[in-house]
Enzyme design. Structure first.
Site, PDB file in Angstrom:
ATOM      1  CG  ASP A  88       0.290  -2.718   3.440  1.00 40.90           C
ATOM      2  OD1 ASP A  88       1.290  -2.141   2.964  1.00 40.90           O
ATOM      3  OD2 ASP A  88      -0.299  -2.324   4.463  1.00 40.90           O
ATOM      4  CB  ALA A  91      -0.915  -0.018   1.222  1.00 43.94           C
ATOM      5  N   PRO A  92       0.449   2.320  -0.693  1.00 44.70           N
ATOM      6  CG  PRO A  92       0.446   4.521  -1.520  1.00 44.70           C
ATOM      7  CD  PRO A  92       1.260   3.554  -0.709  1.00 44.70           C
ATOM      8  N   GLY A  93       0.038   1.287  -3.286  1.00 47.48           N
ATOM      9  CA  GLY A  93      -0.196   0.472  -4.465  1.00 47.48           C
ATOM     10  C   GLY A  93       0.409   0.906  -5.778  1.00 47.48           C
ATOM     11  N   GLY A  94       1.105   2.044  -5.808  1.00 47.67           N
ATOM     12  CA  GLY A  94       1.685   2.491  -7.074  1.00 47.67           C
ATOM     13  C   GLY A  94       2.637   1.472  -7.673  1.00 47.67           C
ATOM     14  CE  LYS A  95       7.933   1.878  -4.309  1.00 47.42           C
ATOM     15  NZ  LYS A  95       7.003   2.849  -3.664  1.00 47.42           N
ATOM     16  CG  ASP A 154       8.413   1.159  -0.386  1.00 46.61           C
ATOM     17  OD1 ASP A 154       9.214   1.663   0.417  1.00 46.61           O
ATOM     18  OD2 ASP A 154       7.593   1.830  -1.032  1.00 46.61           O
ATOM     19  CB  CYS A 198      10.071   7.014   1.011  1.00 46.36           C
ATOM     20  SG  CYS A 198       8.955   6.559   2.353  1.00 46.36           S
TER      21      CYS A 198
END
Length: 418
Positions: free
Chosen positions: A256, A237-241, A296, A349
């Site tokens: 997640d 989450a949030p799911g872009g990858k 991530d 990040c």
């Protein structure tokens, strides 16, 4: 003076109280329903006012200190801060001052201070707009600034603070063969300036793209997923990858721990007509064997302050040690799920080397079957001096200053010997 504007301001003051007084993140407040009673446009305004006030907090406090003999209670102080930021951003003095006076006057606890609010904001209205642009770029709190200066140097950190103060434009990742609005970035993302309402942009309803910072899109580009590969997206989450992996034709498992956050992943998969297996569960307990893994890892999120200016105020760094230990455990478990000959991209990040470069250096010493794949970083837009000595990719907010910056990220591709 609009009742809606006053409602949005009152909600913004509440959010500032929670962030600056209770150490809560804005995302936590929103998830708990802090703005649910507001109409969508007022909700958006309350969030924008909160973020603008946090970005300009140092400047606002310096202006207000000239007119305050002592610091008032937090709620009144936050009303003054919000008012000062609005005035210095060009909002009409009459509307701002009257709205703030009304908000304070209605409070049983603070109503007697409405005269103070009126007098102080009228003085700020007179001098603030001229003084504001001459003041220094707001600095990070010392608890975060000091380790960043130690890691990257004072000049780089000043560039990061400039990027934080400027906020973040909207970046989009585009499905193969689709179109998206904006300007193409060297790494392949599209950047939209002054985007307005995201769902009103062309291609949103047809699922041609999704919102994802250019730096956040880089880990999957480094992983280079292939059609048919079995790939695990840990902490998805949030799911872009997840969307990037699915768009490449991979067989994706998106894991997640938060069922609530996975709802957004499912919504975006539906909107973009992409497929993935979505599982709510603990990454440290997940089992299986995968051709490739994207980890991530949970981290300090210090690379995302351009869009989350609440973070330096809501946190104090005390939880970072636990996060670093969790990253080590998750990397170890993820490595056990990777097939021989497979590859794992580790990313955070974060701007702190302990959550990036140091983690990979220690992992390379710990696992004899692990090697770093420098060739995986040979992708569009990566500049040579972004590559670190241990073979990872370091992205920072002060990069691309003429384009609007990027989030801070650390990315490394790790190969498992066959």
């Amino acid at each position: 003076m609009s009742d809606n504007a006053t409602a949005a301001r009152r909600s913004a003051i509440y959010l500032l109280d929670q962030i600056l007084g209770e150490g809560r993140l804005l995302s936590e407040c929103l998830a708990a329903g802090a703005l649910d009673r507001l109409a969508p446009e007022d909700r958006a305004r309350a969030q924008r006012l909160t973020l603008e006030t946090l970005r300009g907090l140092e400047r606002a406090d310096r202006l207000l200190d000239n007119h305050l003999n002592r610091t008032p209670s937090l709620t009144v102080h936050n009303a003054l801060r919000l008012g000062a930021v609005e005035l210095c951003h060009g909002e009409a003095a009459h509307g701002v001052v009257n709205s703030m006076v009304e908000i304070v006057a209605r409070s049983r606890k603070h109503g007697r201070l409405k005269g103070l609010v009126n007098a102080v904001l009228r003085k700020v209205a007179a001098e603030g707009p001229g003084a504001w642009p001459k003041m220094r770029v707001p600095r990070l709190p010392d608890w975060l600034r000091d380790p960043l200066v130690m890691a990257w140097g004072a000049e780089a950190v000043a560039g990061m603070e400039q990027a934080h103060f400027a906020a973040a434009p909207l970046d989009l990742t585009v499905k193969p063969g689709a179109d998206a609005p904006g300007q193409a970035l060297p790494t392949g993302s599209m950047r939209v300036l002054d985007a307005g309402q995201v769902s009103a942009l062309s291609g949103y309803n047809s699922g041609d793209w999704w919102v994802q910072d250019a730096a956040a899109a880089m880990p999957v580009r480094v992983l280079a997923p292939q059609a048919g590969e079995r790939i695990l997206d840990l902490c998805a989450a949030p799911g872009g990858k997840t969307l990037q992996l699915a768009a490449a034709g991979a067989e994706v498992t998106a894991l997640d721990i938060s069922e609530q956050r996975l709802e957004r992943v499912r919504e975006n998969l539906t909107r973009t007509s992409l497929e993935a297996t979505v599982i709510a569960g603990d990454a440290l307990e997940h089992q299986g064997q995968y051709d490739a893994i994207l980890l991530d890892a949970p981290c300090s999120a210090t690379g995302t302050i351009r869009r989350h200016p609440d973070l330096p105020f809501a946190k104090d760094g005390s939880e970072f040690g636990g996060l670093i230990e969790l990253q080590t455990q998750m990397l170890a478990h993820a490595w056990s799920l990777l097939k021989p000959g497979g590859r794992l991209v580790y990313c955070t990040c974060s701007l702190l080397p302990d959550e990036g470069e140091v983690q990979v250096e220690e992992a390379l010493d710990m696992y004899p079957d692990m090697s770093v794949d420098r060739d995986a970083l040979s992708i569009d837009g990566v500049e040579p001096d972004w590559i670190t000595k241990e073979g990872g990719l370091r992205l920072r907010p002060d990069y691309w200053p003429d384009r609007g910056g990027m989030d801070g990220f650390y990315i490394a591709c790790l190969n498992k010997s066959a």
